[in-house]
Write a protein that holds these residues in place. Structure first.
Motif, PDB file in Angstrom:
ATOM      1  N   MET A   1      64.263 108.456  99.394  1.00  0.00           N
ATOM      2  CA  MET A   1      64.587 107.087  99.791  1.00  0.00           C
ATOM      3  C   MET A   1      63.341 106.228  99.622  1.00  0.00           C
ATOM      4  O   MET A   1      62.302 106.503 100.229  1.00  0.00           O
ATOM      5  CB  MET A   1      65.024 107.094 101.267  1.00  0.00           C
ATOM      6  N   ILE A   2      63.443 105.206  98.795  1.00  0.00           N
ATOM      7  CA  ILE A   2      62.310 104.296  98.609  1.00  0.00           C
ATOM      8  C   ILE A   2      62.715 102.903  99.106  1.00  0.00           C
ATOM      9  O   ILE A   2      63.853 102.704  99.558  1.00  0.00           O
ATOM     10  CB  ILE A   2      61.822 104.256  97.146  1.00  0.00           C
ATOM     11  N   ALA A   3      61.806 101.944  99.002  1.00  0.00           N
ATOM     12  CA  ALA A   3      62.102 100.601  99.500  1.00  0.00           C
ATOM     13  C   ALA A   3      61.524  99.550  98.560  1.00  0.00           C
ATOM     14  O   ALA A   3      60.487  99.772  97.923  1.00  0.00           O
ATOM     15  CB  ALA A   3      61.523 100.431 100.902  1.00  0.00           C
ATOM     16  N   ASP A   4      62.207  98.433  98.496  1.00  0.00           N
ATOM     17  CA  ASP A   4      61.826  97.320  97.610  1.00  0.00           C
ATOM     18  C   ASP A   4      61.563  96.088  98.473  1.00  0.00           C
ATOM     19  O   ASP A   4      62.486  95.336  98.807  1.00  0.00           O
ATOM     20  CB  ASP A   4      62.987  97.079  96.629  1.00  0.00           C
ATOM     21  N   PRO A   5      60.295  95.885  98.867  1.00  0.00           N
ATOM     22  CA  PRO A   5      59.988  94.731  99.721  1.00  0.00           C
ATOM     23  C   PRO A   5      60.005  93.414  98.959  1.00  0.00           C
ATOM     24  O   PRO A   5      59.970  92.358  99.591  1.00  0.00           O
ATOM     25  CB  PRO A   5      58.584  95.057 100.251  1.00  0.00           C
ATOM     26  N   SER A   6      60.075  93.449  97.626  1.00  0.00           N
ATOM     27  CA  SER A   6      60.096  92.203  96.850  1.00  0.00           C
ATOM     28  C   SER A   6      61.436  91.500  97.014  1.00  0.00           C
ATOM     29  O   SER A   6      61.501  90.338  97.441  1.00  0.00           O
ATOM     30  CB  SER A   6      59.817  92.493  95.367  1.00  0.00           C
ATOM     31  N   HIS A   7      62.532  92.213  96.678  1.00  0.00           N
ATOM     32  CA  HIS A   7      63.857  91.623  96.893  1.00  0.00           C
ATOM     33  C   HIS A   7      64.194  91.615  98.383  1.00  0.00           C
ATOM     34  O   HIS A   7      64.975  90.791  98.842  1.00  0.00           O
ATOM     35  CB  HIS A   7      64.919  92.363  96.083  1.00  0.00           C
TER      36      HIS A   7
ATOM     37  N   ASP B   1      62.326  85.615  89.383  1.00  0.00           N
ATOM     38  CA  ASP B   1      61.681  86.133  90.601  1.00  0.00           C
ATOM     39  C   ASP B   1      60.160  85.954  90.669  1.00  0.00           C
ATOM     40  O   ASP B   1      59.469  86.771  91.303  1.00  0.00           O
ATOM     41  CB  ASP B   1      62.065  87.612  90.811  1.00  0.00           C
ATOM     42  N   GLY B   2      59.652  84.879  90.056  1.00  0.00           N
ATOM     43  CA  GLY B   2      58.202  84.631  90.121  1.00  0.00           C
ATOM     44  C   GLY B   2      57.722  84.432  91.553  1.00  0.00           C
ATOM     45  O   GLY B   2      56.634  84.876  91.916  1.00  0.00           O
ATOM     46  N   GLY B   3      58.538  83.790  92.360  1.00  0.00           N
ATOM     47  CA  GLY B   3      58.121  83.447  93.729  1.00  0.00           C
ATOM     48  C   GLY B   3      57.929  84.648  94.640  1.00  0.00           C
ATOM     49  O   GLY B   3      57.290  84.536  95.684  1.00  0.00           O
ATOM     50  N   GLN B   4      58.475  85.789  94.241  1.00  0.00           N
ATOM     51  CA  GLN B   4      58.294  86.989  95.059  1.00  0.00           C
ATOM     52  C   GLN B   4      57.411  88.027  94.354  1.00  0.00           C
ATOM     53  O   GLN B   4      57.212  89.126  94.870  1.00  0.00           O
ATOM     54  CB  GLN B   4      59.648  87.633  95.411  1.00  0.00           C
ATOM     55  N   SER B   5      56.899  87.653  93.169  1.00  0.00           N
ATOM     56  CA  SER B   5      56.081  88.613  92.406  1.00  0.00           C
ATOM     57  C   SER B   5      54.632  88.531  92.854  1.00  0.00           C
ATOM     58  O   SER B   5      54.079  87.435  93.005  1.00  0.00           O
ATOM     59  CB  SER B   5      56.169  88.305  90.909  1.00  0.00           C
ATOM     60  N   LEU B   6      54.011  89.681  93.030  1.00  0.00           N
ATOM     61  CA  LEU B   6      52.593  89.714  93.407  1.00  0.00           C
ATOM     62  C   LEU B   6      51.727  89.439  92.187  1.00  0.00           C
ATOM     63  O   LEU B   6      52.094  89.777  91.060  1.00  0.00           O
ATOM     64  CB  LEU B   6      52.224  91.092  93.963  1.00  0.00           C
ATOM     65  N   PHE B   7      50.561  88.851  92.419  1.00  0.00           N
ATOM     66  CA  PHE B   7      49.525  88.793  91.396  1.00  0.00           C
ATOM     67  C   PHE B   7      48.930  90.202  91.299  1.00  0.00           C
ATOM     68  O   PHE B   7      48.921  90.945  92.297  1.00  0.00           O
ATOM     69  CB  PHE B   7      48.432  87.797  91.809  1.00  0.00           C
ATOM     70  N   PRO B   8      48.425  90.583  90.126  1.00  0.00           N
ATOM     71  CA  PRO B   8      47.891  91.941  89.984  1.00  0.00           C
ATOM     72  C   PRO B   8      46.856  92.324  91.040  1.00  0.00           C
ATOM     73  O   PRO B   8      46.862  93.454  91.526  1.00  0.00           O
ATOM     74  CB  PRO B   8      47.306  91.936  88.565  1.00  0.00           C
ATOM     75  N   ASP B   9      45.972  91.385  91.426  1.00  0.00           N
ATOM     76  CA  ASP B   9      44.949  91.766  92.419  1.00  0.00           C
ATOM     77  C   ASP B   9      45.570  92.003  93.799  1.00  0.00           C
ATOM     78  O   ASP B   9      45.131  92.871  94.552  1.00  0.00           O
ATOM     79  CB  ASP B   9      43.810  90.731  92.470  1.00  0.00           C
ATOM     80  N   GLN B  10      46.642  91.250  94.113  1.00  0.00           N
ATOM     81  CA  GLN B  10      47.338  91.489  95.396  1.00  0.00           C
ATOM     82  C   GLN B  10      47.988  92.870  95.388  1.00  0.00           C
ATOM     83  O   GLN B  10      48.019  93.572  96.401  1.00  0.00           O
ATOM     84  CB  GLN B  10      48.428  90.434  95.608  1.00  0.00           C
ATOM     85  N   PHE B  11      48.537  93.237  94.229  1.00  0.00           N
ATOM     86  CA  PHE B  11      49.179  94.551  94.105  1.00  0.00           C
ATOM     87  C   PHE B  11      48.152  95.663  94.307  1.00  0.00           C
ATOM     88  O   PHE B  11      48.386  96.623  95.054  1.00  0.00           O
ATOM     89  CB  PHE B  11      49.858  94.671  92.742  1.00  0.00           C
ATOM     90  N   ALA B  12      46.998  95.533  93.651  1.00  0.00           N
ATOM     91  CA  ALA B  12      45.958  96.568  93.766  1.00  0.00           C
ATOM     92  C   ALA B  12      45.528  96.727  95.232  1.00  0.00           C
ATOM     93  O   ALA B  12      45.322  97.837  95.727  1.00  0.00           O
ATOM     94  CB  ALA B  12      44.766  96.206  92.883  1.00  0.00           C
ATOM     95  N   GLN B  13      45.435  95.602  95.928  1.00  0.00           N
ATOM     96  CA  GLN B  13      45.068  95.631  97.346  1.00  0.00           C
ATOM     97  C   GLN B  13      46.151  96.349  98.166  1.00  0.00           C
ATOM     98  O   GLN B  13      45.848  97.174  99.033  1.00  0.00           O
ATOM     99  CB  GLN B  13      44.873  94.183  97.835  1.00  0.00           C
ATOM    100  N   LEU B  14      47.424  96.047  97.863  1.00  0.00           N
ATOM    101  CA  LEU B  14      48.536  96.695  98.574  1.00  0.00           C
ATOM    102  C   LEU B  14      48.463  98.213  98.384  1.00  0.00           C
ATOM    103  O   LEU B  14      48.623  98.980  99.351  1.00  0.00           O
ATOM    104  CB  LEU B  14      49.887  96.141  98.065  1.00  0.00           C
ATOM    105  N   VAL B  15      48.201  98.658  97.158  1.00  0.00           N
ATOM    106  CA  VAL B  15      48.152 100.113  96.919  1.00  0.00           C
ATOM    107  C   VAL B  15      47.002 100.737  97.721  1.00  0.00           C
ATOM    108  O   VAL B  15      47.163 101.808  98.314  1.00  0.00           O
ATOM    109  CB  VAL B  15      48.045 100.431  95.411  1.00  0.00           C
ATOM    110  N   GLN B  16      45.878 100.037  97.787  1.00  0.00           N
ATOM    111  CA  GLN B  16      44.752 100.533  98.615  1.00  0.00           C
ATOM    112  C   GLN B  16      45.203 100.738 100.051  1.00  0.00           C
ATOM    113  O   GLN B  16      44.904 101.749 100.675  1.00  0.00           O
ATOM    114  CB  GLN B  16      43.614  99.494  98.643  1.00  0.00           C
ATOM    115  N   GLU B  17      45.899  99.745 100.568  1.00  0.00           N
ATOM    116  CA  GLU B  17      46.319  99.815 101.973  1.00  0.00           C
ATOM    117  C   GLU B  17      47.353 100.917 102.173  1.00  0.00           C
ATOM    118  O   GLU B  17      47.352 101.617 103.187  1.00  0.00           O
ATOM    119  CB  GLU B  17      46.853  98.446 102.412  1.00  0.00           C
TER     120      GLU B  17
END
Ligand code: PEP
Ligand code: MN
Length: 350
Positions: A267-273, A310-326
């Motif tokens: 079971m995975i999750a999609d926080p974007s949609h 869906d641009g308004g819910q898309s992360l910028f690459p640096d935000q994504f990298a930060q999320l993966v770190q967390e």
């Protein structure tokens, strides 16, 4: 119904049980285990009279599966099913997988740039729609087969396996030629002919929860796929409609442990949609992993302001990298790890 054979049951005894099930007009699904073989009986929509089977030699126990989503349930199979979409990219074990990429494939340059960016940020699979289920017939519908070819190019460039959506049976055959995992979107969750079609394709399937679907509805839809003989199904919470319009959807975090209790499927999750709001994706992505999700699916675009969907819910690459770190830190705290990006060494945390 599930027939559990004795430890020492012989091949002949197993074959005899299979034959009796077939004589009764049902289908038998033998499932060899480490200790003993279980034989699933499918094709019934109600309680089966088990007296004939209970008396056969080698039969240890007959279990009546009470859930309507039989093969999907933990009554049918207690241990987690591991779904492998590419070497090293498995869902349902201790490793967490990160599927990331744009909502839609827009051009060769855009998808390759996205793939390189998410790979650098720690993604383990690339997403991107070539066939888009848009609420408006006038919105961008995706690039179709050309989009699939672009995804295949991005996979060659980065080594990331591809997850992409199929909208109908014909499209599913085409998607299966290119993709490592076929996505069935929220709007298609109850398209039963499509579910049967991907069940026959023997490719991993990512099945998203419909926006007005209960958890049982989701599990019943998965049952359609398993009923065709394909147990490589990953389930996904992506938010449901609610009375509150503050966020795009109501991201149902409770669905994660609920589904994991009821089903052996990952079971995975999609926080974007699930949220529809860029600044809410990171906190809810973190929360999904903390709640026990086996992975997340997240939209990332190299230039979200110019995205065709869906641009308004898309992360910028640096935000994504930060999320993966967390997420790595959260995974560490709960005894899990984020899988290594294919072709790279695992990253140590702590
Ligand atoms: C998507 O993943 O881009 C998508 C259309 O998702 P959903 O089916 O959850 O709306
Ligand atoms: Mn999208």
């Amino acid at each position: 119904m599930l027939i559990v054979m004795a430890n020492h049951a012989t091949h002949e005894q197993i074959d005899r049980v299979v034959k009796v099930i077939e004589e009764m007009g049902y289908t038998a699904r033998p499932m060899p285990g480490e200790q003993r073989t279980a034989i699933g009986l499918v094709g019934n929509d109600g309680r089966v009279d088990s007296s004939r089977i209970e008396g056969l030699s080698g039969v240890a126990e007959v279990i009546h599966v009470t859930k309507p989503y039989k093969q999907v349930s933990r009554e049918w199979k207690n241990e987690n099913t591991i779904v492998t979409i590419a070497p090293g990219v498995s869902f349902g074990g201790t490793e967490i997988q990160i599927i990331a990429g744009p909502c839609s494939v827009e051009s060769e340059q855009q998808i390759v740039a996205s793939a390189l960016a998410v790979r650098a940020g720690g993604a383990t699979a690339l997403r991107g729609g070539a066939f888009k289920p848009r609420s408006s017939p006038y919105s961008f519908q995706g690039l179709g087969k050309k989009g699939l070819e672009m995804l295949a190019l991005a996979r060659r460039e980065t080594g990331l396996p591809i997850v992409t959506e199929a909208l109908d049976e014909e499209g599913a055959n085409l998607v299966a030629e290119y993709a490592d995992c076929i996505q069935i979107g929220a709007r298609s969750m109850q398209n039963y002919p499509l579910l049967r079609a991907v069940g026959r394709l023997k490719k991993p399937v990512l099945l998203k929860r419909g926006m007005a679907a209960t958890i049982v509805d989701l599990l019943m839809s998965a049952e359609y796929i398993l009923a065709e003989g394909n147990d490589q199904v990953i389930l996904c919470e992506r938010g449901i409609r609610s009375f509150d319009t503050m966020a795009r959807n109501l991201f149902d975090l409770t669905a994660i442990p609920l589904v994991q209790k009821l089903s052996h499927l990952p079971m995975i999750a999609d926080p974007s949609h699930g949220t529809g709001l860029r600044d809410k994706v990171t906190p809810m992505g973190r929360a999904a992993i903390a709640a026990g999700a086996d992975g997340i699916l997240v939209e990332v675009h190299p230039n979200p302001d110019r995205a065709l969907s869906d641009g308004g819910q898309s992360l910028f690459p640096d935000q994504f990298a930060q999320l993966v770190q967390e997420i790595r830190a959260i995974a560490n705290a709960i005894g899990r790890t984020v899988a290594a990006t294919p072709g790279t060494a695992p990253i140590q945390v702590g």
